[in-house]
Design a protein around this motif. Structure first.
Motif, mmCIF file in Angstrom:
data_model
loop_
_atom_site.group_PDB
_atom_site.id
_atom_site.type_symbol
_atom_site.label_atom_id
_atom_site.label_comp_id
_atom_site.label_asym_id
_atom_site.label_seq_id
_atom_site.Cartn_x
_atom_site.Cartn_y
_atom_site.Cartn_z
ATOM 1 N N GLU A 1 59.146 12.537 -12.973
ATOM 2 C CA GLU A 1 57.703 12.679 -12.741
ATOM 3 C C GLU A 1 57.191 11.344 -12.202
ATOM 4 N N ASN A 2 55.911 11.281 -11.878
ATOM 5 C CA ASN A 2 55.307 10.047 -11.378
ATOM 6 C C ASN A 2 55.894 9.601 -10.037
ATOM 7 N N PHE A 3 56.117 10.571 -9.143
ATOM 8 C CA PHE A 3 56.549 10.277 -7.774
ATOM 9 C C PHE A 3 55.733 11.140 -6.809
ATOM 10 N N CYS A 4 55.709 10.721 -5.548
ATOM 11 C CA CYS A 4 54.854 11.381 -4.548
ATOM 12 C C CYS A 4 55.635 11.654 -3.264
ATOM 13 N N ILE A 5 55.179 12.642 -2.511
ATOM 14 C CA ILE A 5 55.560 12.810 -1.105
ATOM 15 C C ILE A 5 54.395 12.257 -0.276
ATOM 16 N N MET A 6 54.700 11.414 0.732
ATOM 17 C CA MET A 6 53.625 10.834 1.542
ATOM 18 C C MET A 6 53.930 11.020 3.027
ATOM 19 N N ILE A 7 52.936 11.458 3.769
ATOM 20 C CA ILE A 7 53.035 11.608 5.224
ATOM 21 C C ILE A 7 51.742 11.064 5.827
ATOM 22 N N TYR B 1 49.708 8.728 12.896
ATOM 23 C CA TYR B 1 49.044 7.681 13.687
ATOM 24 C C TYR B 1 49.112 8.071 15.157
ATOM 25 N N GLU B 2 48.020 7.797 15.888
ATOM 26 C CA GLU B 2 47.968 8.039 17.339
ATOM 27 C C GLU B 2 47.696 6.693 18.002
ATOM 28 N N ASP B 3 48.645 6.211 18.790
ATOM 29 C CA ASP B 3 48.517 4.902 19.443
ATOM 30 C C ASP B 3 48.086 3.828 18.444
ATOM 31 N N GLY B 4 48.680 3.867 17.276
ATOM 32 C CA GLY B 4 48.443 2.843 16.258
ATOM 33 C C GLY B 4 47.242 3.069 15.371
ATOM 34 N N VAL B 5 46.474 4.134 15.623
ATOM 35 C CA VAL B 5 45.272 4.397 14.824
ATOM 36 C C VAL B 5 45.544 5.551 13.867
ATOM 37 N N GLY B 6 45.326 5.308 12.593
ATOM 38 C CA GLY B 6 45.567 6.338 11.587
ATOM 39 C C GLY B 6 44.605 7.503 11.731
ATOM 40 N N GLN B 7 45.137 8.727 11.707
ATOM 41 C CA GLN B 7 44.300 9.919 11.859
ATOM 42 C C GLN B 7 44.284 10.786 10.608
ATOM 43 N N LEU B 8 45.437 10.902 9.961
ATOM 44 C CA LEU B 8 45.544 11.768 8.779
ATOM 45 C C LEU B 8 46.542 11.153 7.804
ATOM 46 N N GLY B 9 46.170 11.150 6.516
ATOM 47 C CA GLY B 9 47.089 10.717 5.467
ATOM 48 C C GLY B 9 47.195 11.785 4.388
ATOM 49 N N PHE B 10 48.380 11.893 3.795
ATOM 50 C CA PHE B 10 48.663 12.894 2.754
ATOM 51 C C PHE B 10 49.480 12.226 1.657
ATOM 52 N N ILE B 11 49.007 12.311 0.415
ATOM 53 C CA ILE B 11 49.772 11.838 -0.750
ATOM 54 C C ILE B 11 49.792 12.975 -1.756
ATOM 55 N N TYR B 12 50.985 13.448 -2.085
ATOM 56 C CA TYR B 12 51.114 14.582 -2.999
ATOM 57 C C TYR B 12 51.837 14.142 -4.264
ATOM 58 N N ASP B 13 51.127 14.162 -5.401
ATOM 59 C CA ASP B 13 51.740 13.937 -6.708
ATOM 60 C C ASP B 13 52.398 15.253 -7.099
#
Lengths: 254, 254
Positions: free
Chosen positions: B94-100, B103-115
């Motif tokens: 437990e206590n772990f995540c999937i992260m995705i 980035y588009e041309d170096g600019v962050g567009q979407l972040g996902f952190i799933y516990d």
């Protein structure tokens, strides 16, 4: 007796949860980060009322309301921490526990640790001969060595490297700082940490000690003496193998 | 795009959960406590397969399988940490995540952190203009100062007192060591920690950075420079008020 205590804990938890989001009255005890709230005091009073009605002769050793000096060694003593992890409760509204323990003439009989927001109740001890998570009996965790597991740590001990805290941490697979003794005991009982090194008061360790010992693990205080149940003191709890590794750091002067 | 990514994450989580209890193949990377398992590699391969089918031109920057050197600044880059908190995954399940992150041309567009074990998905960024916990939009946390909140901390930085880590911790209400960057970002996004001080690789901070910035908070690297997305580096993420407090410790040489 365990049925009644579990009922008190669930009722106390409902009181706490129903008040989340309300303004808290927060006071400092021994410094800026040692907090107590109106909820700690109200929950202790609620549990004390239940105990008094159930067993008027029982004594109470508790964190709040001036009940912190009761000796552990005579008669039946209920040890209460109404909210363990008050700082987490105030800052996070999660990661806090209700803890109750029952001692008879100084011998632990039953311990209860309830992670309120996760709805997980760990309880058991010699009176029932087992330890449970809710209604499910727990197996004893594997007797892992210090180098095989994660260890809970008090941040100040680690920063100051008291009692070899940094060597202990470096030998382990890693330290965790959770800010709530109950959560460290839960992790040990579940087998997700192999130990916990901290400075604790009796109500911080009373319930966890009973369940750890029931599952074949060990707790000690300063200079490898038994815990005193008098005031805040150095605390190590661990699997037997990890305890031997920790004690080896300094046999003379842990 | 976000709908597809959320689908991959839930499918990857099912793979992870269905294998819990199976024997893991655990290897060391850079030392005894830096682990990788067959599951990390399999989950990264699974997500990479989904990305390749969805957008064959996209690049991938990921912790495992030799995909750790991709530059961030050209085209669409998916940044992947298949299991963030591998040590917790191995020791605790437990206590772990999937992260995705996208980035588009170096600019962050979407972040996902799933516990994974708590079944809590935090996601959002400029592409959707919001941050969500599952389907519920999150409000920006209060802009609390360092002295008002708890701060996540890397244990080695704290032990060695690098980058003023101990002064930062002492000024805060307390440190927490969780062993999983994703859990620290979740705490910041929820408002239960005011910041996080650590040593992180791009896949550790890519998703959290996007969501923190979307909610008005700040992240920086060493010498108060932007994060490099190249290798492991010093990291501070905090509310704006706490960041100002942290930077005041040493304007010249943080």
């Amino acid at each position: 007796m365990e049925k009644e205590i579990i009922g008190w804990i669930y009722e106390a938890a409902e009181k706490i949860k129903s008040g989340l989001g309300d303004a808290l009255k927060v006071d400092q005890k021994n410094g800026r980060t040692d907090l107590v709230t109106n909820v700690d005091k109200e929950v202790q009073d609620f549990i004390v009322g239940k105990i008094n009605a159930y067993d008027p002769d029982a004594l109470i050793l508790g964190e709040e309301n001036g009940q912190d000096q009761t000796p552990i060694d005579k008669g039946r003593v209920f040890v209460i921490d109404p909210i363990d992890g008050t700082l987490n409760f105030v800052m996070q509204q999660e990661n806090f526990c209700i803890m109750i323990a029952v001692y008879e003439d100084g011998v632990g009989q039953l311990g209860f640790i309830y992670d309120v927001m996760q709805d997980e109740l760990f309880w058991g001890g010699p009176k029932v001969g087992k330890v449970f998570l809710n209604k499910e009996e727990l197996a004893a965790p594997a007797n892992q060595s210090l180098s095989e597991g994660l260890i809970g740590m008090n941040a100040a001990l680690y920063r100051k490297n008291l009692y070899h805290a940094q060597e202990i941490g470096q030998t382990s697979m890693g330290i965790r700082v959770l800010g709530c003794a109950g959560l460290d005991f839960i992790a040990i009982i579940k087998g997700t940490q192999i130990g916990y090194v901290s400075m604790l008061s009796p109500w911080d360790y009373a319930a966890g000690k009973i369940m750890m010992e029931q599952l074949g693990m060990t707790v000690i205080g300063k200079n490898q003496q038994p815990l005193s149940f008098q005031g805040r003191e150095f605390f190590i709890g661990a699997t037997q193998a990890a305890m031997a590794d920790i004690q080896a750091f300094d046999k003379e002067n842990l």
